[in-house]
Design an enzyme around this catalytic site. Structure first.
Site, mmCIF file in Angstrom:
data_model
loop_
_atom_site.group_PDB
_atom_site.id
_atom_site.type_symbol
_atom_site.label_atom_id
_atom_site.label_comp_id
_atom_site.label_asym_id
_atom_site.label_seq_id
_atom_site.Cartn_x
_atom_site.Cartn_y
_atom_site.Cartn_z
ATOM 1 C CE LYS A 189 32.033 74.269 61.598
ATOM 2 N NZ LYS A 189 30.483 74.564 61.982
ATOM 3 C CD GLU A 264 34.880 60.020 67.631
ATOM 4 O OE1 GLU A 264 34.008 61.114 68.171
ATOM 5 O OE2 GLU A 264 35.798 58.928 68.425
ATOM 6 C CB CYS A 298 26.737 58.480 65.690
ATOM 7 S SG CYS A 298 28.106 58.179 67.419
ATOM 8 C CD GLU A 399 23.730 58.638 60.788
ATOM 9 O OE1 GLU A 399 24.222 59.640 59.999
ATOM 10 O OE2 GLU A 399 24.248 58.415 62.223
#
Ligand code: NAP
Length: 496
Positions: A189, A264, A298, A399
Protein backbone atom coordinates in the site's frame (compact mmCIF):
# COMPACT_ATOMS: atom_id res chain seq x y z
CA UNK A 1 16.96 18.41 -25.66
CA UNK A 2 17.97 18.82 -22.02
CA UNK A 3 16.33 16.83 -19.18
CA UNK A 4 13.97 19.66 -18.26
CA UNK A 5 12.68 19.97 -21.82
CA UNK A 6 12.25 16.19 -22.03
CA UNK A 7 10.26 16.16 -18.79
CA UNK A 8 8.01 18.98 -19.97
CA UNK A 9 7.41 17.12 -23.21
CA UNK A 10 6.60 13.94 -21.25
CA UNK A 11 4.08 15.86 -19.14
CA UNK A 12 2.54 17.62 -22.14
CA UNK A 13 2.01 14.33 -24.01
CA UNK A 14 0.74 12.59 -20.93
CA UNK A 15 -2.92 11.59 -20.72
CA UNK A 16 -4.05 10.78 -17.14
CA UNK A 17 -4.62 7.03 -16.92
CA UNK A 18 -7.16 5.35 -14.61
CA UNK A 19 -5.51 2.65 -12.53
CA UNK A 20 -7.25 0.01 -10.44
CA UNK A 21 -5.71 -2.12 -7.74
CA UNK A 22 -3.26 -4.73 -9.00
CA UNK A 23 -4.49 -8.07 -7.71
CA UNK A 24 -3.38 -11.49 -8.94
CA UNK A 25 -1.75 -9.98 -12.01
CA UNK A 26 -4.84 -7.99 -13.09
CA UNK A 27 -5.83 -4.33 -12.78
CA UNK A 28 -9.20 -4.41 -11.01
CA UNK A 29 -11.50 -1.63 -9.91
CA UNK A 30 -12.21 -1.20 -6.23
CA UNK A 31 -15.55 -2.58 -5.05
CA UNK A 32 -16.24 1.00 -3.89
CA UNK A 33 -16.15 2.17 -7.54
CA UNK A 34 -14.83 5.47 -6.17
CA UNK A 35 -11.65 7.08 -7.43
CA UNK A 36 -9.44 10.09 -6.72
CA UNK A 37 -6.97 12.04 -8.82
CA UNK A 38 -3.35 12.91 -8.12
CA UNK A 39 -1.82 16.16 -9.42
CA UNK A 40 1.64 17.31 -10.40
CA UNK A 41 3.40 18.46 -7.20
CA UNK A 42 4.88 21.44 -9.08
CA UNK A 43 1.73 22.23 -11.06
CA UNK A 44 -1.39 21.62 -9.01
CA UNK A 45 -3.58 22.13 -12.06
CA UNK A 46 -2.19 19.17 -13.97
CA UNK A 47 -3.92 15.83 -13.30
CA UNK A 48 -1.47 12.92 -13.47
CA UNK A 49 -3.56 9.79 -12.90
CA UNK A 50 -6.69 8.42 -11.24
CA UNK A 51 -6.61 5.79 -8.51
CA UNK A 52 -9.18 3.74 -6.59
CA UNK A 53 -10.43 4.53 -3.11
CA UNK A 54 -10.11 0.98 -1.88
CA UNK A 55 -12.05 -0.75 0.85
CA UNK A 56 -11.45 -3.61 3.29
CA UNK A 57 -13.13 -5.95 0.72
CA UNK A 58 -10.38 -5.08 -1.78
CA UNK A 59 -7.79 -5.85 0.88
CA UNK A 60 -9.40 -9.24 1.40
CA UNK A 61 -9.00 -10.11 -2.30
CA UNK A 62 -5.38 -8.94 -2.36
CA UNK A 63 -4.41 -10.93 0.74
CA UNK A 64 -6.13 -14.03 -0.66
CA UNK A 65 -4.17 -13.68 -3.93
CA UNK A 66 -0.89 -13.27 -2.01
CA UNK A 67 -1.71 -16.25 0.20
CA UNK A 68 -2.39 -18.49 -2.80
CA UNK A 69 0.74 -17.31 -4.60
CA UNK A 70 2.85 -18.04 -1.49
CA UNK A 71 2.29 -21.79 -2.02
CA UNK A 72 4.38 -21.79 -5.21
CA UNK A 73 6.62 -18.74 -4.80
CA UNK A 74 8.00 -19.85 -1.43
CA UNK A 75 9.21 -23.17 -2.87
CA UNK A 76 10.71 -21.75 -6.04
CA UNK A 77 14.49 -22.19 -5.61
CA UNK A 78 16.19 -19.06 -4.28
CA UNK A 79 18.47 -18.70 -7.34
CA UNK A 80 15.39 -18.61 -9.61
CA UNK A 81 13.80 -15.89 -7.49
CA UNK A 82 17.13 -14.05 -7.58
CA UNK A 83 17.30 -14.30 -11.38
CA UNK A 84 13.89 -12.61 -11.64
CA UNK A 85 15.06 -9.82 -9.35
CA UNK A 86 18.20 -9.27 -11.46
CA UNK A 87 15.89 -8.84 -14.47
CA UNK A 88 13.73 -6.37 -12.51
CA UNK A 89 16.85 -4.33 -11.63
CA UNK A 90 17.77 -4.18 -15.33
CA UNK A 91 14.24 -3.04 -16.19
CA UNK A 92 14.41 -0.23 -13.63
CA UNK A 93 17.56 1.05 -15.30
CA UNK A 94 16.19 0.60 -18.81
CA UNK A 95 13.17 2.73 -17.87
CA UNK A 96 15.07 5.19 -15.72
CA UNK A 97 14.04 8.38 -17.48
CA UNK A 98 10.32 7.67 -17.51
CA UNK A 99 10.41 6.46 -13.87
CA UNK A 100 12.27 9.60 -12.81
CA UNK A 101 9.69 11.80 -14.59
CA UNK A 102 6.93 9.98 -12.69
CA UNK A 103 8.69 10.28 -9.31
CA UNK A 104 9.36 13.99 -9.83
CA UNK A 105 5.85 14.68 -11.08
CA UNK A 106 4.00 13.04 -8.20
CA UNK A 107 6.46 13.82 -5.38
CA UNK A 108 8.02 17.10 -6.53
CA UNK A 109 11.72 16.34 -6.06
CA UNK A 110 14.15 17.65 -8.66
CA UNK A 111 14.92 15.44 -11.64
CA UNK A 112 18.49 14.50 -10.71
CA UNK A 113 17.31 13.31 -7.29
CA UNK A 114 14.67 11.15 -8.98
CA UNK A 115 17.28 9.68 -11.34
CA UNK A 116 19.43 8.93 -8.28
CA UNK A 117 16.45 7.31 -6.59
CA UNK A 118 15.83 4.95 -9.53
CA UNK A 119 19.53 3.99 -9.67
CA UNK A 120 19.49 3.39 -5.93
CA UNK A 121 16.38 1.21 -6.29
CA UNK A 122 18.17 -0.86 -8.96
CA UNK A 123 21.19 -1.28 -6.66
CA UNK A 124 19.03 -2.41 -3.75
CA UNK A 125 17.19 -4.85 -6.03
CA UNK A 126 20.51 -6.38 -7.14
CA UNK A 127 21.65 -6.74 -3.54
CA UNK A 128 18.39 -8.57 -2.74
CA UNK A 129 18.73 -10.74 -5.85
CA UNK A 130 22.09 -11.87 -4.48
CA UNK A 131 20.56 -12.51 -1.06
CA UNK A 132 18.20 -15.04 -2.66
CA UNK A 133 21.31 -17.16 -3.44
CA UNK A 134 22.62 -17.12 0.15
CA UNK A 135 19.77 -17.85 2.54
CA UNK A 136 22.01 -19.67 4.93
CA UNK A 137 21.31 -22.17 7.67
CA UNK A 138 23.78 -23.85 10.01
CA UNK A 139 24.83 -27.36 10.79
CA UNK A 140 25.55 -28.04 14.45
CA UNK A 141 27.09 -30.97 16.29
CA UNK A 142 24.62 -33.53 17.60
CA UNK A 143 24.42 -34.85 21.15
CA UNK A 144 24.26 -38.42 19.84
CA UNK A 145 26.03 -40.39 17.12
CA UNK A 146 24.34 -40.75 13.72
CA UNK A 147 22.30 -37.57 14.10
CA UNK A 148 22.54 -34.62 11.72
CA UNK A 149 21.38 -31.26 13.20
CA UNK A 150 20.74 -28.20 11.11
CA UNK A 151 18.81 -24.95 11.02
CA UNK A 152 17.10 -23.48 7.98
CA UNK A 153 15.44 -20.14 7.22
CA UNK A 154 11.83 -20.27 5.96
CA UNK A 155 9.83 -17.38 4.46
CA UNK A 156 7.11 -16.25 6.89
CA UNK A 157 4.25 -15.79 4.40
CA UNK A 158 2.20 -12.82 3.23
CA UNK A 159 3.71 -9.42 4.09
CA UNK A 160 1.69 -6.19 4.27
CA UNK A 161 3.88 -3.29 3.22
CA UNK A 162 2.82 0.30 3.93
CA UNK A 163 4.81 3.31 2.75
CA UNK A 164 5.00 7.10 3.06
CA UNK A 165 5.21 9.57 0.16
CA UNK A 166 8.80 10.83 0.26
CA UNK A 167 10.58 8.12 -1.78
CA UNK A 168 7.93 6.66 -4.13
CA UNK A 169 10.53 4.58 -6.02
CA UNK A 170 12.98 3.37 -3.42
CA UNK A 171 10.49 2.54 -0.65
CA UNK A 172 8.41 0.02 -2.62
CA UNK A 173 11.56 -1.63 -3.96
CA UNK A 174 13.15 -1.64 -0.50
CA UNK A 175 10.17 -3.56 0.82
CA UNK A 176 9.21 -5.74 -2.17
CA UNK A 177 12.66 -6.92 -3.33
CA UNK A 178 13.75 -8.54 -0.02
CA UNK A 179 10.29 -10.08 0.46
CA UNK A 180 10.59 -11.75 -2.95
CA UNK A 181 14.21 -12.77 -2.40
CA UNK A 182 13.37 -14.64 0.80
CA UNK A 183 10.22 -16.27 -0.66
CA UNK A 184 7.45 -14.11 0.81
CA UNK A 185 4.52 -12.62 -1.11
CA UNK A 186 3.26 -9.06 -0.77
CA UNK A 187 0.31 -6.71 -0.48
CA UNK A 188 1.75 -3.24 -0.99
CA UNK A 189 0.00 0.00 0.00
CA UNK A 190 1.63 3.24 -1.16
CA UNK A 191 0.84 6.63 0.38
CA UNK A 192 -2.37 8.14 -1.02
CA UNK A 193 -0.29 11.08 -2.33
CA UNK A 194 2.19 9.05 -4.42
CA UNK A 195 0.77 5.82 -5.89
CA UNK A 196 1.79 6.35 -9.53
CA UNK A 197 5.39 5.10 -9.32
CA UNK A 198 4.13 1.99 -7.48
CA UNK A 199 1.64 1.28 -10.27
CA UNK A 200 4.47 1.43 -12.83
CA UNK A 201 6.60 -0.82 -10.59
CA UNK A 202 3.83 -3.47 -10.67
CA UNK A 203 4.06 -3.51 -14.48
CA UNK A 204 7.85 -3.84 -14.42
CA UNK A 205 7.74 -6.63 -11.82
CA UNK A 206 5.39 -8.58 -14.09
CA UNK A 207 7.58 -7.87 -17.13
CA UNK A 208 10.56 -9.12 -15.13
CA UNK A 209 8.83 -12.46 -14.54
CA UNK A 210 7.25 -12.09 -11.08
CA UNK A 211 4.25 -14.48 -11.21
CA UNK A 212 0.66 -13.32 -10.71
CA UNK A 213 -0.40 -12.79 -7.10
CA UNK A 214 3.16 -12.61 -5.73
CA UNK A 215 2.98 -8.81 -5.45
CA UNK A 216 -0.39 -7.04 -5.16
CA UNK A 217 -1.10 -3.32 -4.98
CA UNK A 218 -3.88 -1.75 -2.94
CA UNK A 219 -4.35 2.00 -3.32
CA UNK A 220 -6.45 3.96 -0.87
CA UNK A 221 -6.48 5.87 2.33
CA UNK A 222 -4.64 4.32 5.24
CA UNK A 223 -7.47 5.20 7.57
CA UNK A 224 -9.87 3.08 5.44
CA UNK A 225 -7.73 0.09 4.44
CA UNK A 226 -4.91 0.22 7.01
CA UNK A 227 -6.57 -1.67 9.83
CA UNK A 228 -7.97 -4.46 7.65
CA UNK A 229 -4.51 -5.01 6.16
CA UNK A 230 -2.63 -4.90 9.45
CA UNK A 231 -5.18 -6.99 11.36
CA UNK A 232 -5.67 -9.63 8.66
CA UNK A 233 -5.01 -13.11 10.13
CA UNK A 234 -3.26 -14.25 6.92
CA UNK A 235 -0.78 -11.39 7.03
CA UNK A 236 2.27 -12.74 8.85
CA UNK A 237 4.43 -9.63 8.83
CA UNK A 238 3.98 -5.88 8.46
CA UNK A 239 6.75 -3.72 7.05
CA UNK A 240 5.73 -0.13 7.77
CA UNK A 241 7.53 3.12 7.05
CA UNK A 242 5.92 6.26 8.39
CA UNK A 243 5.26 8.27 11.51
CA UNK A 244 6.03 6.98 14.99
CA UNK A 245 2.43 7.27 16.26
CA UNK A 246 1.13 5.06 13.47
CA UNK A 247 3.99 2.63 13.94
CA UNK A 248 3.04 2.20 17.59
CA UNK A 249 -0.58 1.61 16.66
CA UNK A 250 0.33 -0.95 13.98
CA UNK A 251 2.62 -2.78 16.37
CA UNK A 252 -0.15 -2.98 18.96
CA UNK A 253 -2.56 -4.57 16.46
CA UNK A 254 0.08 -6.96 15.09
CA UNK A 255 1.31 -8.11 18.50
CA UNK A 256 -2.15 -9.41 19.42
CA UNK A 257 -1.62 -12.31 16.99
CA UNK A 258 2.21 -12.45 17.09
CA UNK A 259 2.55 -11.02 13.58
CA UNK A 260 6.06 -9.66 13.03
CA UNK A 261 6.72 -5.97 12.41
CA UNK A 262 9.51 -4.03 10.76
CA UNK A 263 8.92 -0.37 11.62
CA UNK A 264 10.88 2.50 10.09
CA UNK A 265 9.73 5.64 11.84
CA UNK A 266 10.51 9.30 12.39
CA UNK A 267 13.80 11.03 13.09
CA UNK A 268 15.27 14.22 14.60
CA UNK A 269 18.76 13.75 13.35
CA UNK A 270 21.68 15.78 14.73
CA UNK A 271 24.90 16.95 13.12
CA UNK A 272 27.40 17.33 15.95
CA UNK A 273 30.19 19.68 14.87
CA UNK A 274 33.28 19.52 17.08
CA UNK A 275 36.24 20.39 14.85
CA UNK A 276 37.23 20.19 11.20
CA UNK A 277 39.90 20.95 8.66
CA UNK A 278 37.56 22.64 6.18
CA UNK A 279 34.42 24.40 7.39
CA UNK A 280 32.97 24.69 3.89
CA UNK A 281 33.06 20.93 3.40
CA UNK A 282 31.22 20.44 6.70
CA UNK A 283 28.59 23.03 5.76
CA UNK A 284 28.14 21.45 2.34
CA UNK A 285 27.54 18.02 3.87
CA UNK A 286 25.08 19.39 6.44
CA UNK A 287 23.01 21.47 4.01
CA UNK A 288 22.89 18.71 1.45
CA UNK A 289 21.67 16.23 4.11
CA UNK A 290 19.15 18.79 5.40
CA UNK A 291 17.67 19.96 2.08
CA UNK A 292 17.74 16.92 -0.22
CA UNK A 293 14.10 15.98 -0.99
CA UNK A 294 13.24 19.40 0.50
CA UNK A 295 14.10 18.07 3.95
CA UNK A 296 11.43 15.39 3.69
CA UNK A 297 13.73 12.46 4.46
CA UNK A 298 13.51 10.48 7.68
CA UNK A 299 17.31 10.82 7.88
CA UNK A 300 17.44 14.56 7.11
CA UNK A 301 19.76 16.51 9.39
CA UNK A 302 17.52 18.90 11.30
CA UNK A 303 19.63 19.87 14.34
CA UNK A 304 23.13 21.31 14.24
CA UNK A 305 24.88 21.05 17.61
CA UNK A 306 28.13 23.00 17.54
CA UNK A 307 30.94 23.82 19.97
CA UNK A 308 30.88 27.50 20.99
CA UNK A 309 34.26 28.42 19.44
CA UNK A 310 33.26 27.00 16.04
CA UNK A 311 29.76 28.41 15.86
CA UNK A 312 30.27 31.75 14.16
CA UNK A 313 32.44 30.34 11.40
CA UNK A 314 30.11 27.38 10.83
CA UNK A 315 26.95 29.51 10.69
CA UNK A 316 28.55 31.75 8.03
CA UNK A 317 29.46 28.70 5.97
CA UNK A 318 25.95 27.21 6.37
CA UNK A 319 24.34 30.43 5.10
CA UNK A 320 26.78 30.47 2.22
CA UNK A 321 25.65 26.95 1.25
CA UNK A 322 21.96 27.83 1.68
CA UNK A 323 22.40 30.77 -0.68
CA UNK A 324 23.55 28.36 -3.38
CA UNK A 325 20.23 26.49 -3.33
CA UNK A 326 18.13 27.18 -6.39
CA UNK A 327 14.49 26.32 -5.81
CA UNK A 328 12.31 25.27 -8.71
CA UNK A 329 10.21 22.59 -10.38
CA UNK A 330 11.74 19.32 -11.50
CA UNK A 331 11.91 20.46 -15.12
CA UNK A 332 14.20 23.37 -14.19
CA UNK A 333 17.62 21.78 -14.80
CA UNK A 334 19.35 24.32 -12.56
CA UNK A 335 17.08 23.73 -9.57
CA UNK A 336 18.47 21.69 -6.69
CA UNK A 337 15.45 21.85 -4.37
CA UNK A 338 11.83 21.26 -5.39
CA UNK A 339 8.52 22.06 -3.72
CA UNK A 340 7.25 20.28 -0.62
CA UNK A 341 4.87 17.43 -1.35
CA UNK A 342 1.69 19.47 -0.92
CA UNK A 343 0.16 22.58 0.63
CA UNK A 344 -1.04 20.81 3.79
CA UNK A 345 2.49 19.68 4.59
CA UNK A 346 3.92 23.12 3.75
CA UNK A 347 1.52 24.66 6.29
CA UNK A 348 2.68 22.25 8.96
CA UNK A 349 6.37 23.11 8.30
CA UNK A 350 5.62 26.86 8.31
CA UNK A 351 3.77 26.46 11.57
CA UNK A 352 6.89 24.98 13.17
CA UNK A 353 8.95 28.00 12.11
CA UNK A 354 6.40 30.27 13.82
CA UNK A 355 6.45 28.10 16.94
CA UNK A 356 10.25 28.32 17.00
CA UNK A 357 10.26 32.11 16.78
CA UNK A 358 7.59 32.33 19.49
CA UNK A 359 9.70 30.06 21.69
CA UNK A 360 12.62 32.51 21.35
CA UNK A 361 14.63 31.18 18.42
CA UNK A 362 16.14 33.64 15.95
CA UNK A 363 15.25 33.06 12.28
CA UNK A 364 18.65 33.71 10.73
CA UNK A 365 17.95 32.75 7.14
CA UNK A 366 15.04 31.85 4.84
CA UNK A 367 11.78 30.21 5.85
CA UNK A 368 9.60 32.39 3.65
CA UNK A 369 6.95 31.07 1.26
CA UNK A 370 7.58 31.39 -2.46
CA UNK A 371 4.40 31.86 -4.44
CA UNK A 372 5.02 34.20 -7.34
CA UNK A 373 5.48 33.24 -11.03
CA UNK A 374 6.73 29.69 -11.45
CA UNK A 375 6.20 29.02 -7.72
CA UNK A 376 2.51 29.72 -7.97
CA UNK A 377 1.45 26.10 -8.56
CA UNK A 378 3.50 24.22 -5.98
CA UNK A 379 4.21 24.22 -2.23
CA UNK A 380 7.51 26.11 -2.23
CA UNK A 381 9.50 27.64 0.60
CA UNK A 382 13.07 28.74 1.20
CA UNK A 383 14.98 26.50 3.61
CA UNK A 384 15.12 27.99 7.11
CA UNK A 385 18.01 28.31 9.58
CA UNK A 386 17.12 29.10 13.20
CA UNK A 387 19.70 30.11 15.79
CA UNK A 388 19.59 30.27 19.63
CA UNK A 389 17.62 27.06 19.77
CA UNK A 390 17.43 25.52 23.23
CA UNK A 391 17.23 21.71 23.46
CA UNK A 392 13.89 22.02 25.28
CA UNK A 393 12.14 23.90 22.43
CA UNK A 394 9.60 22.04 20.31
CA UNK A 395 11.55 22.76 17.11
CA UNK A 396 14.53 20.96 18.68
CA UNK A 397 12.47 17.98 19.81
CA UNK A 398 9.72 17.26 17.26
CA UNK A 399 10.10 15.96 13.72
CA UNK A 400 9.32 18.80 11.27
CA UNK A 401 10.01 16.84 8.06
CA UNK A 402 10.91 19.87 5.99
CA UNK A 403 13.91 22.11 5.18
CA UNK A 404 14.29 23.59 8.66
CA UNK A 405 17.64 23.52 10.50
CA UNK A 406 18.19 24.52 14.11
CA UNK A 407 21.48 25.65 15.67
CA UNK A 408 22.28 24.82 19.28
CA UNK A 409 25.54 25.96 20.81
CA UNK A 410 27.30 23.78 23.43
CA UNK A 411 30.34 24.16 25.66
CA UNK A 412 31.84 20.66 25.57
CA UNK A 413 31.81 17.32 23.78
CA UNK A 414 29.92 15.83 26.73
CA UNK A 415 27.23 18.50 26.45
CA UNK A 416 27.05 17.96 22.66
CA UNK A 417 26.40 14.25 23.15
CA UNK A 418 23.88 14.86 25.88
CA UNK A 419 21.93 17.33 23.67
CA UNK A 420 22.17 14.98 20.66
CA UNK A 421 20.62 12.18 22.72
CA UNK A 422 17.99 14.32 24.44
CA UNK A 423 15.15 13.48 21.98
CA UNK A 424 12.75 10.57 21.69
CA UNK A 425 14.18 9.63 18.27
CA UNK A 426 17.34 7.73 17.36
CA UNK A 427 17.55 7.28 13.60
CA UNK A 428 20.70 8.83 12.08
CA UNK A 429 23.44 11.18 13.26
CA UNK A 430 26.49 12.90 11.79
CA UNK A 431 29.58 13.83 13.75
CA UNK A 432 32.30 16.12 12.41
CA UNK A 433 35.72 15.82 14.04
CA UNK A 434 39.30 15.25 12.95
CA UNK A 435 40.15 13.49 16.21
CA UNK A 436 39.90 9.74 15.61
CA UNK A 437 39.52 8.91 19.26
CA UNK A 438 36.66 11.44 19.69
CA UNK A 439 35.05 10.06 16.53
CA UNK A 440 34.99 6.55 18.01
CA UNK A 441 33.66 7.80 21.37
CA UNK A 442 30.84 9.64 19.61
CA UNK A 443 29.99 6.65 17.39
CA UNK A 444 29.76 4.59 20.57
CA UNK A 445 27.70 7.04 22.64
CA UNK A 446 25.27 8.57 20.15
CA UNK A 447 21.86 6.95 20.42
CA UNK A 448 21.12 6.35 16.73
CA UNK A 449 20.73 3.36 14.44
CA UNK A 450 23.18 4.89 11.95
CA UNK A 451 26.15 7.14 12.73
CA UNK A 452 28.10 8.95 10.00
CA UNK A 453 31.50 10.40 10.86
CA UNK A 454 32.61 13.40 8.77
CA UNK A 455 29.80 13.21 6.24
CA UNK A 456 26.07 13.78 6.00
CA UNK A 457 23.35 11.23 6.71
CA UNK A 458 23.49 9.36 3.40
CA UNK A 459 23.20 5.57 3.54
CA UNK A 460 24.49 2.79 1.26
CA UNK A 461 22.42 0.30 -0.77
CA UNK A 462 23.70 -2.78 1.07
CA UNK A 463 24.12 -1.70 4.71
CA UNK A 464 21.47 -2.28 7.39
CA UNK A 465 19.21 0.77 7.70
CA UNK A 466 17.11 1.55 10.75
CA UNK A 467 16.66 3.36 14.01
CA UNK A 468 16.60 2.91 17.74
CA UNK A 469 14.34 4.48 20.45
CA UNK A 470 11.14 5.81 18.77
CA UNK A 471 12.73 5.70 15.29
CA UNK A 472 12.36 2.03 14.61
CA UNK A 473 11.48 -1.43 15.78
CA UNK A 474 12.20 -4.89 14.40
CA UNK A 475 14.92 -5.88 11.96
CA UNK A 476 16.75 -3.13 10.05
CA UNK A 477 15.92 -3.00 6.35
CA UNK A 478 18.17 -2.89 3.26
CA UNK A 479 21.21 -5.06 4.13
CA UNK A 480 21.46 -8.66 5.28
CA UNK A 481 19.49 -7.79 8.45
CA UNK A 482 16.27 -8.19 6.41
CA UNK A 483 16.53 -11.96 6.76
CA UNK A 484 15.50 -11.60 10.42
CA UNK A 485 12.15 -10.10 9.42
CA UNK A 486 11.21 -11.98 6.26
CA UNK A 487 12.16 -15.48 7.46
CA UNK A 488 11.83 -17.65 10.54
CA UNK A 489 14.07 -20.39 11.86
CA UNK A 490 13.42 -24.09 11.64
CA UNK A 491 15.63 -26.62 13.41
CA UNK A 492 15.85 -30.09 11.87
CA UNK A 493 17.18 -33.29 13.53
CA UNK A 494 17.85 -36.30 11.26
CA UNK A 495 18.81 -39.72 12.63
CA UNK A 496 20.47 -41.94 10.02
P1 NAP B 1 2.25 8.51 7.83
O1 NAP B 1 1.20 9.54 7.93
O2 NAP B 1 2.61 7.75 9.06
O3 NAP B 1 1.75 7.50 6.69
C1 NAP B 1 2.53 6.39 6.30
C2 NAP B 1 1.64 5.37 5.61
O4 NAP B 1 0.71 4.84 6.57
C3 NAP B 1 0.80 5.94 4.47
O5 NAP B 1 0.71 4.99 3.43
C4 NAP B 1 -0.56 6.11 5.15
O6 NAP B 1 -1.63 6.11 4.24
C5 NAP B 1 -0.60 4.88 6.01
N1 NAP B 1 -1.62 4.88 7.05
C6 NAP B 1 -2.39 5.94 7.49
N2 NAP B 1 -3.25 5.51 8.46
C7 NAP B 1 -3.03 4.19 8.62
C8 NAP B 1 -3.59 3.19 9.47
N3 NAP B 1 -4.55 3.47 10.35
N4 NAP B 1 -3.12 1.92 9.36
C9 NAP B 1 -2.14 1.62 8.49
N5 NAP B 1 -1.57 2.52 7.67
C10 NAP B 1 -2.01 3.79 7.74
O7 NAP B 1 3.62 9.10 7.28
P2 NAP B 1 3.85 10.10 6.08
O8 NAP B 1 3.34 11.44 6.45
O9 NAP B 1 3.37 9.47 4.82
O10 NAP B 1 5.46 10.12 6.04
C11 NAP B 1 6.24 10.86 6.91
C12 NAP B 1 6.77 10.02 8.07
O11 NAP B 1 7.45 8.86 7.59
C13 NAP B 1 7.80 10.78 8.88
O12 NAP B 1 7.58 10.57 10.24
C14 NAP B 1 9.13 10.14 8.45
O13 NAP B 1 10.18 10.25 9.36
C15 NAP B 1 8.70 8.72 8.26
N6 NAP B 1 9.68 8.01 7.44
C16 NAP B 1 10.53 7.13 8.05
C17 NAP B 1 11.50 6.46 7.31
C18 NAP B 1 12.47 5.51 7.95
O14 NAP B 1 13.08 4.72 7.23
N7 NAP B 1 12.66 5.54 9.26
C19 NAP B 1 11.59 6.69 5.93
C20 NAP B 1 10.71 7.60 5.35
C21 NAP B 1 9.75 8.25 6.11
P3 NAP B 1 -2.20 7.49 3.63
O15 NAP B 1 -1.15 8.02 2.75
O16 NAP B 1 -3.41 7.06 2.93
O17 NAP B 1 -2.48 8.38 4.81
Amino acid sequence: MNNGEKMLQFLENHQPHSYGNYINGQWVNSVSDKTYTIYNAANHKQALAHFPKSTPEDVEQAVLAAKDAFETWSVLPGPERGAILYKVADLLEENIEELAFIVSAEQGKVFKESMGEVLRAAKETRFCAGEAFRIEGKTLPAERKNVWNSTARKPIGVIAEIAPWNFPMVTPIRKIAPALAYGCTVVYKPATATPWTSARIMELLTEGGVPDGVVNLIVGSGSTVGDSLVAHPDVKGISFTGSTDLGLRINEIASKRFAKTQLELGGKNPAVVLDYANVNQVANQIISAACTCSGQRCTSISRVIVLRDKKEELVKALINELEKIKIGPAWDDDANMGPLVNKGHLDSVQNYIEIGVQEGANLLYGGELLDDDQYNHGAYMKPALLDHVKPSMRIAKEEIFGPVITITEVASIEEALSVANDVEYGLAASVFTSDLSVAHQCAEKIEAGMVHINHGTASAAHLPFGGTKSSGFGAFSIGSSNIEFFTELKTVYVEY
